[in-house]
Design an enzyme around this catalytic site. Structure first.
Site, PDB file in Angstrom:
ATOM      1  N   PHE A 149      -1.573   5.599  12.818  1.00 10.79           N
ATOM      2  CA  PHE A 149      -2.594   6.575  13.243  1.00 10.79           C
ATOM      3  C   PHE A 149      -3.351   6.139  14.489  1.00 10.79           C
ATOM      4  O   PHE A 149      -3.976   6.956  15.147  1.00 10.79           O
ATOM      5  CB  PHE A 149      -3.597   6.806  12.094  1.00 10.79           C
ATOM      6  CG  PHE A 149      -4.603   5.695  11.936  1.00 10.79           C
ATOM      7  CD1 PHE A 149      -5.717   5.640  12.773  1.00 10.79           C
ATOM      8  CD2 PHE A 149      -4.449   4.693  10.982  1.00 10.79           C
ATOM      9  CE1 PHE A 149      -6.646   4.607  12.654  1.00 10.79           C
ATOM     10  CE2 PHE A 149      -5.363   3.664  10.864  1.00 10.79           C
ATOM     11  CZ  PHE A 149      -6.456   3.623  11.705  1.00 10.79           C
ATOM     12  N   LYS A 173       8.468  10.135  13.186  1.00 11.43           N
ATOM     13  CA  LYS A 173       7.658  10.413  11.989  1.00 11.43           C
ATOM     14  C   LYS A 173       6.265   9.861  12.306  1.00 11.43           C
ATOM     15  O   LYS A 173       6.002   8.678  12.144  1.00 11.43           O
ATOM     16  CB  LYS A 173       8.265   9.705  10.768  1.00 11.43           C
ATOM     17  CG  LYS A 173       7.976  10.352   9.432  1.00 11.43           C
ATOM     18  CD  LYS A 173       6.512  10.574   9.108  1.00 11.43           C
ATOM     19  CE  LYS A 173       5.808   9.349   8.586  1.00 11.43           C
ATOM     20  NZ  LYS A 173       4.337   9.511   8.469  1.00 11.43           N
ATOM     21  N   GLU A 176       0.515  10.681   9.173  1.00 12.83           N
ATOM     22  CA  GLU A 176       0.046  11.960   8.621  1.00 12.83           C
ATOM     23  C   GLU A 176      -1.405  12.231   9.023  1.00 12.83           C
ATOM     24  O   GLU A 176      -1.893  13.350   8.859  1.00 12.83           O
ATOM     25  CB  GLU A 176       0.197  11.990   7.089  1.00 12.83           C
ATOM     26  CG  GLU A 176      -0.525  10.897   6.321  1.00 12.83           C
ATOM     27  CD  GLU A 176       0.291   9.613   6.204  1.00 12.83           C
ATOM     28  OE1 GLU A 176       0.914   9.207   7.204  1.00 12.83           O
ATOM     29  OE2 GLU A 176       0.287   9.033   5.097  1.00 12.83           O
ATOM     30  N   SER A 226       1.062  -1.104   9.160  1.00 12.08           N
ATOM     31  CA  SER A 226       0.537  -2.282   8.466  1.00 12.08           C
ATOM     32  C   SER A 226       1.675  -3.207   8.036  1.00 12.08           C
ATOM     33  O   SER A 226       2.821  -2.769   7.878  1.00 12.08           O
ATOM     34  CB  SER A 226      -0.248  -1.818   7.230  1.00 12.08           C
ATOM     35  OG  SER A 226       0.612  -1.076   6.394  1.00 12.08           O
ATOM     36  N   CYS A 281      -4.181  -3.116  16.967  1.00 11.25           N
ATOM     37  CA  CYS A 281      -3.507  -4.333  16.514  1.00 11.25           C
ATOM     38  C   CYS A 281      -3.741  -5.467  17.499  1.00 11.25           C
ATOM     39  O   CYS A 281      -3.404  -6.601  17.230  1.00 11.25           O
ATOM     40  CB  CYS A 281      -2.020  -4.083  16.335  1.00 11.25           C
ATOM     41  SG  CYS A 281      -1.237  -3.674  17.888  1.00 11.25           S
ATOM     42  N   GLU A 375      -6.718  -8.432   7.564  1.00 12.42           N
ATOM     43  CA  GLU A 375      -6.937  -7.511   8.677  1.00 12.42           C
ATOM     44  C   GLU A 375      -8.025  -6.517   8.258  1.00 12.42           C
ATOM     45  O   GLU A 375      -7.889  -5.839   7.242  1.00 12.42           O
ATOM     46  CB  GLU A 375      -5.642  -6.760   9.006  1.00 12.42           C
ATOM     47  CG  GLU A 375      -5.807  -5.825  10.181  1.00 12.42           C
ATOM     48  CD  GLU A 375      -4.522  -5.095  10.571  1.00 12.42           C
ATOM     49  OE1 GLU A 375      -3.769  -4.668   9.671  1.00 12.42           O
ATOM     50  OE2 GLU A 375      -4.276  -4.955  11.779  1.00 12.42           O
TER      51      GLU A 375
HETATM   52  P1  NAD Z   1       0.388   2.381   7.745  1.00 10.13           P
HETATM   53  O1  NAD Z   1       1.264   1.215   7.484  1.00 10.13           O
HETATM   54  O2  NAD Z   1      -0.475   2.874   6.644  1.00 10.13           O
HETATM   55  O3  NAD Z   1       1.259   3.659   8.206  1.00 10.13           O
HETATM   56  C1  NAD Z   1       2.202   3.562   9.240  1.00 10.13           C
HETATM   57  C2  NAD Z   1       3.280   4.620   9.007  1.00 10.13           C
HETATM   58  O4  NAD Z   1       3.954   4.340   7.779  1.00 10.13           O
HETATM   59  C3  NAD Z   1       2.753   6.042   8.905  1.00 10.13           C
HETATM   60  O5  NAD Z   1       3.632   6.898   9.575  1.00 10.13           O
HETATM   61  C4  NAD Z   1       2.729   6.303   7.395  1.00 10.13           C
HETATM   62  O6  NAD Z   1       2.951   7.659   7.081  1.00 10.13           O
HETATM   63  C5  NAD Z   1       3.879   5.467   6.888  1.00 10.13           C
HETATM   64  N1  NAD Z   1       3.649   4.918   5.531  1.00 10.13           N
HETATM   65  C6  NAD Z   1       2.462   4.641   4.946  1.00 10.13           C
HETATM   66  N2  NAD Z   1       2.661   4.088   3.728  1.00 10.13           N
HETATM   67  C7  NAD Z   1       4.006   4.023   3.554  1.00 10.13           C
HETATM   68  C8  NAD Z   1       4.836   3.514   2.500  1.00 10.13           C
HETATM   69  N3  NAD Z   1       4.336   3.007   1.389  1.00 10.13           N
HETATM   70  N4  NAD Z   1       6.180   3.589   2.674  1.00 10.13           N
HETATM   71  C9  NAD Z   1       6.721   4.091   3.792  1.00 10.13           C
HETATM   72  N5  NAD Z   1       5.963   4.574   4.821  1.00 10.13           N
HETATM   73  C10 NAD Z   1       4.627   4.533   4.708  1.00 10.13           C
HETATM   74  O7  NAD Z   1      -0.481   2.029   9.048  1.00 10.13           O
HETATM   75  P2  NAD Z   1      -1.689   2.836   9.663  1.00 10.13           P
HETATM   76  O8  NAD Z   1      -2.868   2.713   8.755  1.00 10.13           O
HETATM   77  O9  NAD Z   1      -1.257   4.176  10.095  1.00 10.13           O
HETATM   78  O10 NAD Z   1      -1.932   1.982  10.997  1.00 10.13           O
HETATM   79  C11 NAD Z   1      -2.722   0.836  11.041  1.00 10.13           C
HETATM   80  C12 NAD Z   1      -1.884  -0.413  10.964  1.00 10.13           C
HETATM   81  O11 NAD Z   1      -0.923  -0.403  12.020  1.00 10.13           O
HETATM   82  C13 NAD Z   1      -2.688  -1.681  11.164  1.00 10.13           C
HETATM   83  O12 NAD Z   1      -2.242  -2.633  10.239  1.00 10.13           O
HETATM   84  C14 NAD Z   1      -2.345  -2.093  12.578  1.00 10.13           C
HETATM   85  O13 NAD Z   1      -2.488  -3.480  12.847  1.00 10.13           O
HETATM   86  C15 NAD Z   1      -0.932  -1.673  12.667  1.00 10.13           C
HETATM   87  N6  NAD Z   1      -0.487  -1.536  14.049  1.00 10.13           N
HETATM   88  C16 NAD Z   1       0.315  -2.513  14.531  1.00 10.13           C
HETATM   89  C17 NAD Z   1       0.730  -2.473  15.849  1.00 10.13           C
HETATM   90  C18 NAD Z   1       1.607  -3.549  16.411  1.00 10.13           C
HETATM   91  O14 NAD Z   1       2.042  -3.393  17.528  1.00 10.13           O
HETATM   92  N7  NAD Z   1       1.877  -4.628  15.697  1.00 10.13           N
HETATM   93  C19 NAD Z   1       0.334  -1.398  16.655  1.00 10.13           C
HETATM   94  C20 NAD Z   1      -0.473  -0.403  16.114  1.00 10.13           C
HETATM   95  C21 NAD Z   1      -0.882  -0.494  14.795  1.00 10.13           C
END
Ligand code: NAD
Length: 485
Positions: A149, A173, A176, A226, A281, A375
């Site tokens: 997000f 994808k 959401e 994450s 991140c 985090e």
């Molecule tokens: P998230 O892991 O909750 O969601 C990421 C994606 O995975 C979304 O599209 C979501 O719909 C999907 N998703 C969520 N739960 C899932 C599951 N159980 N199984 C399969 N798919 C699932 O992350 P977020 O809250 O949207 O974003 C924040 C996180 O992203 C933070 O941890 C941040 O550090 C990380 N991030 C990392 C980088 C990087 O370059 N390393 C860059 C941006 C964000």
């Protein structure tokens, strides 16, 4: 609802379906913005089928022909920058300036993609008299990108322009929580002349992601989100024998030495911690104060206090995120840490119902506290005290993550010493958000990334293609040699 219902974008147009719907809320005021489908394997299969049909023609075009579409896409991103920034602001909550900055990054990656015909022209070498070897980078086919997000425009555009310029058909994808920017991105790519089917958007959550991992025709998947989910997606995608690169969470340490420049360091530390409400991140999570840096801590406090939620500081993404962050602050305080700037008591200017939290600075945090290890993903800076440089490096090295680390000093030798020993993929010297620009790649180490290579820059080219090696003999003369004649 402020926006019409958002549908998947398949084969160049919105695709109706009978899926369950997810409501999307604005973090600015908690209002409902729109709804999206919770897509299942059926919707994923439809998008894969359109992509598979479109792929052969797209792949057969010359790299330059494909780049022409990306040139037009770049112009459209620029032309629609204000409109896109408004969408990002409304669905993610970040300030308009922060939203514009992420569009600039999307444009920069697109420019790199436009340069690929020149940068990756293939290689050819005469390996034996009359015999040449040639390497071509051939697209994989249908690929997918799953995004978080926190950067509704930049993170999808880490992969879209490069994968497409290299001849693949991509399914996105998006999170959401931020579907509006993704939908508009699909419209802009269509307007740029991208053939229908080459870019699709499939909305949904876990169920959708699992269907993408399991879809047999999808050859490669990138994930950004994450760490817990990055691990699941990496295991599931590679378990299905797909190529995968999964970027996870982070806990970045900024090591501040007593000789650091006062104003620059303090401003930079706060900007790194509070930019995008700390939901980056690459954000500074921990400041490791080496020796006596109290004059810098004092200035950090002043600058953090000057940030105004609702004006210069956006909200966090959800009520749940705000509650989780506040729990961490409460626990640290109970365990003996000192809250020097308390964001819990700040309200968002102009909005009673936004998910705001003021910038927070907590001193005398110890490495064993949860707030020092996990985090937090909010505008929270914890300060850990170290007696010397090696102790500071030890604190940085003990984190399971490894996205970024930075050092603030005027001493080049010490900066190099720390940079070489930090266990992170991206190092800043007097820079708190050390994002490498193209052609360098973006990617961390340890639990911040699973898979080989970086998601942008040169190494992404190898991720999105497979190499075809052709060995040819062009002379008619029969020769004895290593080819066995
Ligand atoms: P998230 O892991 O909750 O969601 C990421 C994606 O995975 C979304 O599209 C979501 O719909 C999907 N998703 C969520 N739960 C899932 C599951 N159980 N199984 C399969 N798919 C699932 O992350 P977020 O809250 O949207 O974003 C924040 C996180 O992203 C933070 O941890 C941040 O550090 C990380 N991030 C990392 C980088 C990087 O370059 N390393 C860059 C941006 C964000």
């Amino acid at each position: 609802m402020r926006f019409p219902a958002i549908e998947n974008f398949v084969d160049g147009q919105p695709a109706g379906n009978s899926c369950e719907r997810i409501t999307v809320y604005s973090p600015l005021d908690g209002s409902a913005l729109s709804t999206i489908p919770r897509s299942t394997a059926t919707e994923v299969a439809d998008a894969v089928s359109a992509a598979s049909k479109a792929f052969p023609d797209w792949a057969s075009r010359t790299p330059r022909q494909r780049a022409e579409v990306l040139f037009r896409y770049r112009s459209l991103l620029l032309q629609h920058q204000d409109e896109l920034a408004e969408l990002i602001h409304v669905e993610n909550g970040k300030t308009l300036d922060e939203a514009r900055a992420e569009i600039v990054r999307a444009i920069e990656v697109t420019e790199f993609a436009c340069a690929l015909p020149q940068m990756f022209a293939g290689e050819v070498l005469e390996v034996s008299p009359g015999v040449e070897c040639r390497v071509d980078h051939v697209p994989l086919g249908v690929v997918a990108s799953i995004t978080p997000f926190n950067f509704p425009c930049m993170v999808p555009n880490w992969t879209i322009p490069i994968a497409i310029a290299l001849g693949n058909a991509m399914l996105l994808k998006p999170s959401e929580s931020v579907p509006l920017t993704a939908h508009r991105t699909a419209e802009l790519l269509r307007e740029a002349g991208l053939p229908h089917g080459i870019f699709s958007v499939i909305h949904g959550d876990r169920v959708t992601v699992e269907a993408i991992c399991d879809a047999p025709q999808i050859k490669a998947i990138t994930f950004v989100g994450s760490t817990a989910v990055a691990k699941q997606v990496y295991r599931r995608a590679t378990g299905q024998l797909k190529r995968a690169l999964c970027l996870g969470g982070a806990k970045n340490h900024l090591i501040v030495l007593p000789d650091a420049h006062l104003e620059q360091t303090a401003a930079n530390v706060v900007a790194s911690m509070a930019g995008c409400a700390g939901q980056r991140c690459m954000a500074a999570a921990s400041m490791v104060a080496v020796g006596d840096v109290d004059r810098i801590v004092q200035r950090v406090i002043e600058i953090a206090n000057s940030l105004v939620p609702g004006e210069t500081l956006g909200p966090v993404i959800s009520v749940a995120a705000r509650e989780r962050i506040v729990r961490y602050i409460n626990e640290a305080e109970k365990a003996g840490a000192r809250v020097l700037v308390d964001g819990r008591i700040r309200k968002g200017v102009g909005s009673e119902h936004g998910f705001y939290l003021g910038a927070t600075v907590i001193d005398y945090v110890t490495p064993d506290m949860a707030i020092a290890q996990d985090e937090i993903f909010g505008p929270v800076l914890v300060i850990l005290r170290a007696r010397n440089v090696d102790e500071a490096i030890g604190i940085e090295n003990s984190s399971p993550y490894g996205n970024a680390a930075a050092v603030y000093t005027q001493n080049g030798a010490i900066a190099k010493y720390i940079g070489q020993r930090a266990s992170s993929g991206m190092i800043g010297v007097n820079i708190g958000v050390p994002v490498p620009l193209e052609p360098f790649g973006f990617g961390g180490w340890n639990e911040s990334k699973f898979g080989v290579g970086d998601i942008t820059g040169k190494s992404s080219v190898y991720f999105w293609t497979q190499s075809k090696k052709t060995t040819s003999r062009w002379n008619t003369e029969i020769r004895q040699g290593w080819m066995g004649h």
